[in-house]
Design a protein around this motif. Structure first.
Motif, PDB file in Angstrom:
ATOM      1  N   ARG A  19       1.674  16.009  18.400  1.00 64.04           N
ATOM      2  CA  ARG A  19       1.832  15.270  19.646  1.00 64.04           C
ATOM      3  C   ARG A  19       3.325  15.185  19.952  1.00 64.04           C
ATOM      4  NH1 ARG A  19      -0.961   9.548  20.906  1.00 64.04           N
ATOM      5  NH2 ARG A  19      -2.759  10.960  20.880  1.00 64.04           N
ATOM      6  N   SER A  21       6.375  13.799  22.328  1.00 63.73           N
ATOM      7  CA  SER A  21       6.689  12.674  23.194  1.00 63.73           C
ATOM      8  C   SER A  21       7.967  12.974  23.968  1.00 63.73           C
ATOM      9  CB  SER A  21       6.884  11.395  22.379  1.00 63.73           C
ATOM     10  OG  SER A  21       5.728  11.060  21.654  1.00 63.73           O
ATOM     11  N   THR A  78       7.100   7.020  29.007  1.00 70.14           N
ATOM     12  CA  THR A  78       6.913   8.143  28.094  1.00 70.14           C
ATOM     13  C   THR A  78       5.788   9.059  28.576  1.00 70.14           C
ATOM     14  OG1 THR A  78       7.640   6.797  26.214  1.00 70.14           O
ATOM     15  CG2 THR A  78       6.448   8.814  25.698  1.00 70.14           C
ATOM     16  N   TYR A  80       3.484  12.448  27.168  1.00 64.21           N
ATOM     17  CA  TYR A  80       3.078  13.058  25.907  1.00 64.21           C
ATOM     18  C   TYR A  80       2.443  14.422  26.150  1.00 64.21           C
ATOM     19  CZ  TYR A  80       3.354   8.142  24.493  1.00 64.21           C
ATOM     20  OH  TYR A  80       3.766   6.845  24.257  1.00 64.21           O
ATOM     21  N   GLN A  82      -0.297  16.333  23.841  1.00 61.08           N
ATOM     22  CA  GLN A  82      -1.134  16.452  22.650  1.00 61.08           C
ATOM     23  C   GLN A  82      -1.542  17.906  22.516  1.00 61.08           C
ATOM     24  OE1 GLN A  82      -2.105  14.110  20.296  1.00 61.08           O
ATOM     25  NE2 GLN A  82      -2.984  15.859  19.228  1.00 61.08           N
TER      26      GLN A  82
END
Length: 124
Positions: A19, A21, A78, A80, A82
């Motif tokens: 993941r 960020s 934030t 992300y 994944q």
């Protein structure tokens, strides 16, 4: 203006997950369309995924559809990425980017701010 910093890259094996960020500075994060791009050695930078301001709309390049998911937490400033079922061909430096323009842009020239990148290496 916004500053972006990616984290979460690393060395993994085929089939693993990571993941990524991207933390953004500033108080207007929710006003930016966010994107992830990547650049492998000797190759041009390519679009990976984009996400609307609200997080309700997404776009992915074909090679990651079904394996990668882009999402954001506007309260944490934030975004992300994944990444599941990683493959050696996913090896690249991954960059997050922010755009003040509307729409899910897939071309890097439409993004206004970029992070320094984080390395993802997938071993076979």
């Amino acid at each position: 203006q916004v500053q972006l910093v990616e984290s979460g890259g690393g060395l993994v094996q085929t089939g693993d997950s990571l993941r990524l960020s991207c933390a953004a500075s500033g108080r207007t994060f929710s006003s930016y369309v966010m994107g992830w791009f990547r650049q492998a050695p000797g190759k041009e930078r390519e679009f990976v995924a984009a996400l609307s301001r609200s997080g309700g709309s997404t776009s992915y390049t074909d090679s990651v559809t079904g394996r990668f998911t882009i999402f954001r937490d506007n309260a944490k400033n934030t975004v992300y990425l994944q990444m599941n079922s990683l493959k050696p061909e996913d090896t690249a430096v991954y960059y997050c980017a922010a755009s003040v323009k509307m729409g899910l842009m897939t071309r890097g020239l439409f993004y206004d701010y970029w992070g320094p990148g984080t390395q993802v290496t997938v071993s076979s």
